[in-house]
Design an enzyme around this catalytic site. Structure first.
Site, PDB file in Angstrom:
ATOM      1  N   LYS A  91       2.502  22.545  29.396  1.00 44.10           N
ATOM      2  CA  LYS A  91       2.832  21.170  29.020  1.00 44.10           C
ATOM      3  C   LYS A  91       1.609  20.465  28.403  1.00 44.10           C
ATOM      4  O   LYS A  91       1.759  19.660  27.477  1.00 44.10           O
ATOM      5  CB  LYS A  91       3.356  20.395  30.243  1.00 44.10           C
ATOM      6  N   ASN A 118      13.113  21.025  23.962  1.00 42.30           N
ATOM      7  CA  ASN A 118      13.354  20.657  25.356  1.00 42.30           C
ATOM      8  C   ASN A 118      13.455  21.862  26.292  1.00 42.30           C
ATOM      9  O   ASN A 118      13.222  21.724  27.489  1.00 42.30           O
ATOM     10  CB  ASN A 118      14.644  19.828  25.417  1.00 42.30           C
ATOM     11  N   GLY A 175      17.590  24.078  24.714  1.00 48.72           N
ATOM     12  CA  GLY A 175      17.890  23.901  26.135  1.00 48.72           C
ATOM     13  C   GLY A 175      18.921  22.801  26.323  1.00 48.72           C
ATOM     14  O   GLY A 175      18.915  22.076  27.321  1.00 48.72           O
ATOM     15  N   TYR A 190       2.799  26.134  34.366  1.00 51.20           N
ATOM     16  CA  TYR A 190       3.627  25.038  33.836  1.00 51.20           C
ATOM     17  C   TYR A 190       2.743  23.909  33.289  1.00 51.20           C
ATOM     18  O   TYR A 190       2.967  23.408  32.177  1.00 51.20           O
ATOM     19  CB  TYR A 190       4.530  24.532  34.958  1.00 51.20           C
ATOM     20  N   ALA A 191       1.725  23.524  34.055  1.00 47.85           N
ATOM     21  CA  ALA A 191       0.826  22.445  33.614  1.00 47.85           C
ATOM     22  C   ALA A 191       0.113  22.830  32.327  1.00 47.85           C
ATOM     23  O   ALA A 191      -0.019  22.008  31.405  1.00 47.85           O
ATOM     24  CB  ALA A 191      -0.179  22.128  34.718  1.00 47.85           C
TER      25      ALA A 191
HETATM   26  P1  NAP Z   1      16.975  22.792  33.278  1.00 51.76           P
HETATM   27  O1  NAP Z   1      18.043  21.998  33.986  1.00 51.76           O
HETATM   28  O2  NAP Z   1      16.455  24.017  33.929  1.00 51.76           O
HETATM   29  O3  NAP Z   1      17.485  23.104  31.788  1.00 51.76           O
HETATM   30  C1  NAP Z   1      16.704  23.875  30.911  1.00 51.76           C
HETATM   31  C2  NAP Z   1      17.616  24.458  29.867  1.00 51.76           C
HETATM   32  O4  NAP Z   1      16.825  25.275  28.988  1.00 51.76           O
HETATM   33  C3  NAP Z   1      18.686  25.365  30.468  1.00 51.76           C
HETATM   34  O5  NAP Z   1      19.919  25.144  29.837  1.00 51.76           O
HETATM   35  C4  NAP Z   1      18.153  26.753  30.161  1.00 51.76           C
HETATM   36  O6  NAP Z   1      19.134  27.762  30.059  1.00 51.76           O
HETATM   37  C5  NAP Z   1      17.484  26.528  28.809  1.00 51.76           C
HETATM   38  N1  NAP Z   1      16.540  27.585  28.482  1.00 51.76           N
HETATM   39  C6  NAP Z   1      15.657  28.205  29.303  1.00 51.76           C
HETATM   40  N2  NAP Z   1      14.989  29.165  28.654  1.00 51.76           N
HETATM   41  C7  NAP Z   1      15.458  29.176  27.371  1.00 51.76           C
HETATM   42  C8  NAP Z   1      15.172  29.955  26.225  1.00 51.76           C
HETATM   43  N3  NAP Z   1      14.254  30.936  26.251  1.00 51.76           N
HETATM   44  N4  NAP Z   1      15.842  29.700  25.082  1.00 51.76           N
HETATM   45  C9  NAP Z   1      16.786  28.720  25.035  1.00 51.76           C
HETATM   46  N5  NAP Z   1      17.108  27.953  26.093  1.00 51.76           N
HETATM   47  C10 NAP Z   1      16.451  28.175  27.255  1.00 51.76           C
HETATM   48  O7  NAP Z   1      15.693  21.879  33.028  1.00 51.76           O
HETATM   49  P2  NAP Z   1      15.547  20.287  32.871  1.00 51.76           P
HETATM   50  O8  NAP Z   1      15.139  19.741  34.189  1.00 51.76           O
HETATM   51  O9  NAP Z   1      16.704  19.706  32.167  1.00 51.76           O
HETATM   52  O10 NAP Z   1      14.245  20.241  31.942  1.00 51.76           O
HETATM   53  C11 NAP Z   1      14.313  20.135  30.531  1.00 51.76           C
HETATM   54  C12 NAP Z   1      12.904  19.990  29.992  1.00 51.76           C
HETATM   55  O11 NAP Z   1      12.273  18.850  30.583  1.00 51.76           O
HETATM   56  C13 NAP Z   1      12.001  21.191  30.331  1.00 51.76           C
HETATM   57  O12 NAP Z   1      11.119  21.443  29.249  1.00 51.76           O
HETATM   58  C14 NAP Z   1      11.224  20.705  31.535  1.00 51.76           C
HETATM   59  O13 NAP Z   1       9.986  21.366  31.670  1.00 51.76           O
HETATM   60  C15 NAP Z   1      11.055  19.240  31.180  1.00 51.76           C
HETATM   61  N6  NAP Z   1      10.782  18.395  32.340  1.00 51.76           N
HETATM   62  C16 NAP Z   1      11.666  18.341  33.382  1.00 51.76           C
HETATM   63  C17 NAP Z   1      11.369  17.532  34.470  1.00 51.76           C
HETATM   64  C18 NAP Z   1      12.289  17.412  35.649  1.00 51.76           C
HETATM   65  O14 NAP Z   1      11.883  16.786  36.628  1.00 51.76           O
HETATM   66  N7  NAP Z   1      13.504  17.937  35.605  1.00 51.76           N
HETATM   67  C19 NAP Z   1      10.169  16.806  34.488  1.00 51.76           C
HETATM   68  C20 NAP Z   1       9.300  16.895  33.406  1.00 51.76           C
HETATM   69  C21 NAP Z   1       9.616  17.697  32.335  1.00 51.76           C
HETATM   70  P3  NAP Z   1      19.675  28.481  31.431  1.00 51.76           P
HETATM   71  O15 NAP Z   1      20.696  27.567  31.975  1.00 51.76           O
HETATM   72  O16 NAP Z   1      20.271  29.766  30.987  1.00 51.76           O
HETATM   73  O17 NAP Z   1      18.501  28.677  32.308  1.00 51.76           O
END
Ligand code: NAP
Length: 244
Positions: free
Chosen positions: A156, A87, A14, A152-153
């Protein structure tokens, strides 16, 4: 002491945007050779283009055969896979009673199954080399729960259980596995929040702001480095004080 990852290869899933992009650029800035992995090749290439020596890889990390091929290719092209950052993640929010089977399955596959697949594939080489770092991106939601995010919960919380089990299995080979539990971080994942929801959320964060991707990637770089050489099986909460 500076964080120095020179000579290490880091695979970041990701990595094409959001927190993953920040992790990839931070690990690259610390000297690691970075494999930027994403389901979206355009984004992966854009991020790899910003990091000296990095390469972009397209992979859907929910598909077992593709993950095996990915780790093989990274080990062949970049020499090894020493640091694995799980990630990639998605949300498919909805109240439990209305949640569709496919929304449950998609979130569990992307957020949890993927980490099992990548860890199984990458840990063999790490064990042989007697050095490895695995960092799983959990969430405070996996600790606290959240209305509308049962899938989601659960994913995680599952990542936290996976982290501790992998840590126990691989510690004797100097392969360390930890999780990071971010609070609410400014990315496309949180951009859909209404201004009212954002104000209400900020009000319960002791630091009075949402986090930035760099707040998370700093913790990843530390866990990936020898500064954290005696840390395994831990969940590092990066949330401005929200979950305490
Ligand atoms: P994001 O902006 O949605 O980025 C996620 C990335 O993962 C995107 O580039 C997405 O590609 C890629 N992805 C999705 N499905 C995939 C797959 N099957 N194979 C390979 N790549 C894939 O999310 P983020 O906010 O940066 O979050 C990153 C991580 O942190 C996640 O695990 C999220 O649950 C965790 N997190 C985030 C937050 C928050 O507040 N943002 C809080 C706690 C935890 P596409 O662009 O094509 O969708």
């Amino acid at each position: 002491m500076k964080i120095d990852l020179t000579g290490k290869v880091a695979l970041v899933t990701g990595g094409g945007r959001g927190i993953g992009r920040s992790i990839a650029t931070t690990l690259g800035a610390c000297g690691a050779t970075v494999a930027v992995v994403d389901i979206n090749m355009t984004n992966a290439e854009a991020v790899a283009g910003e990091i000296a020596g990095a390469r972009a890889y397209v992979c859907d990390v929910t598909i077992a055969a593709d993950v095996v091929a990915l780790v093989d290719q990274v080990e062949k092209e970049l020499g090894s896979c020493d640091i694995l950052v799980n990630n990639a993640g998605i949300t498919r929010d909805g109240l439990l009673v209305r949640m569709k089977d496919e929304d449950w399955d998609a979130v569990l596959a992307t957020n949890l199954r993927s980490a099992f697949l990548t860890t199984r594939a990458a840990s063999r080489g790490m064990m042989k080399r007697r050095w490895g770092r695995i960092v799983n991106m959990a969430s405070v939601v996996g600790i606290m729960g959240n209305k509308g995010q049962a899938n989601y919960a659960a994913s995680k919380a599952g990542l936290i259980g996976l982290t501790k089990s992998v840590a126990k299995e691989l510690a004797s080979r100097n392969v360390l596995c930890n999780a990071i539990a971010p609070g609410f971080i400014e990315t496309e994942m949180t951009a859909a929040m209404t201004p009212d929801a954002r104000t209400a959320l900020t009000g319960v964060i002791p630091m009075d702001r949402l986090g930035q991707p760099a707040d998370v990637s700093g913790a990843v770089a530390w866990l990936a480095s020898d500064l954290a050489a005696y840390v395994t099986g831990q969940v590092i909460v990066v949330d401005g004080g929200l979950a305490m």
